[in-house]
Design a protein around this motif. Structure first.
Motif, PDB file in Angstrom:
ATOM      1  N   PRO A  53      -1.449 -12.569  -3.745  1.00 43.04           N
ATOM      2  CA  PRO A  53      -0.430 -11.636  -3.728  1.00 43.04           C
ATOM      3  C   PRO A  53       0.704 -12.028  -4.440  1.00 43.04           C
ATOM      4  O   PRO A  53       0.959 -13.156  -4.543  1.00 43.04           O
ATOM      5  CB  PRO A  53      -0.131 -11.362  -2.406  1.00 43.04           C
ATOM      6  N   ASP A  79      -5.593  -7.974  -2.130  1.00 40.48           N
ATOM      7  CA  ASP A  79      -5.278  -8.850  -3.101  1.00 40.48           C
ATOM      8  C   ASP A  79      -5.378 -10.351  -2.773  1.00 40.48           C
ATOM      9  O   ASP A  79      -4.802 -10.848  -1.951  1.00 40.48           O
ATOM     10  CB  ASP A  79      -3.901  -8.619  -3.595  1.00 40.48           C
ATOM     11  N   TYR A 108      -1.825   3.567  -4.326  1.00 44.62           N
ATOM     12  CA  TYR A 108      -1.734   2.043  -4.865  1.00 44.62           C
ATOM     13  C   TYR A 108      -2.105   1.345  -3.425  1.00 44.62           C
ATOM     14  O   TYR A 108      -1.484   1.321  -2.347  1.00 44.62           O
ATOM     15  CB  TYR A 108      -0.032   1.785  -4.950  1.00 44.62           C
ATOM     16  N   ASP A 109      -3.020   0.421  -3.685  1.00 46.32           N
ATOM     17  CA  ASP A 109      -3.470  -0.453  -2.435  1.00 46.32           C
ATOM     18  C   ASP A 109      -3.571  -1.632  -3.197  1.00 46.32           C
ATOM     19  O   ASP A 109      -4.606  -2.086  -3.811  1.00 46.32           O
ATOM     20  CB  ASP A 109      -4.637   0.360  -1.969  1.00 46.32           C
ATOM     21  N   ARG A 110      -2.902  -2.746  -2.723  1.00 49.22           N
ATOM     22  CA  ARG A 110      -3.092  -4.069  -2.855  1.00 49.22           C
ATOM     23  C   ARG A 110      -3.373  -4.934  -1.672  1.00 49.22           C
ATOM     24  O   ARG A 110      -3.080  -6.093  -1.636  1.00 49.22           O
ATOM     25  CB  ARG A 110      -1.845  -4.865  -3.814  1.00 49.22           C
ATOM     26  N   LYS A 140       0.873  -1.087   0.008  1.00 48.08           N
ATOM     27  CA  LYS A 140       0.065  -0.076   0.107  1.00 48.08           C
ATOM     28  C   LYS A 140       0.947   1.291   0.050  1.00 48.08           C
ATOM     29  O   LYS A 140       1.911   1.237   0.656  1.00 48.08           O
ATOM     30  CB  LYS A 140      -0.814   0.199   1.255  1.00 48.08           C
TER      31      LYS A 140
END
Length: 122
Positions: free
Chosen positions: A100, A97, A92-94, A88
């Motif tokens: 990953p 997910d 941008y934010d995963r 993050k």
């Protein structure tokens, strides 16, 4: 156990800031006796620092930005090694997910450069 160094550092600073506050209360209440002063100082500390600790340990602002795992297979080069993934940043934010992607250190650095070129500062 995962340790978020930002949270831990902030907690240590908070702990140090509580010392003068509680010492001041203890000095003011010393005439009541040491035990009573300590009990009241700790109650006052609990009333104040519960909210600070709650922020430190639940704030999304302090979430870790990187996740590190041992013995991963790099998604780019296939090397088995310690793996990194950017989770993050402000743009941008995963964090949610479901699959990953971890990269070795070299590939992670290359991916970071690509993200910087796309305007994701981290």
């Amino acid at each position: 156990m995962k340790v978020n160094l930002k949270r831990y550092g902030l907690y240590l600073v908070r702990w140090q800031l509580s010392t003068p506050i509680l010492a001041g209360v203890g000095i003011i209440l010393a005439s009541m006796g040491a035990l009573t002063a300590a009990i009241v100082a700790n109650l006052i500390g609990g009333l104040i620092f519960f909210w600070v600790d709650r922020f430190i340990f639940t704030s999304e602002t302090l979430d870790a930005q990187w996740e590190v795992k041992e013995n991963i297979c790099c998604v780019d080069c296939g090397k088995i090694t310690r793996g990194y993934r950017l989770v993050k940043t402000q743009t941008y934010d995963r964090s949610d997910d479901p699959e990953p992607e971890f990269r070795c250190e070299d590939c992670s650095i290359k991916k970071s450069e690509v993200l910087k070129q796309q305007g994701h500062n981290h």
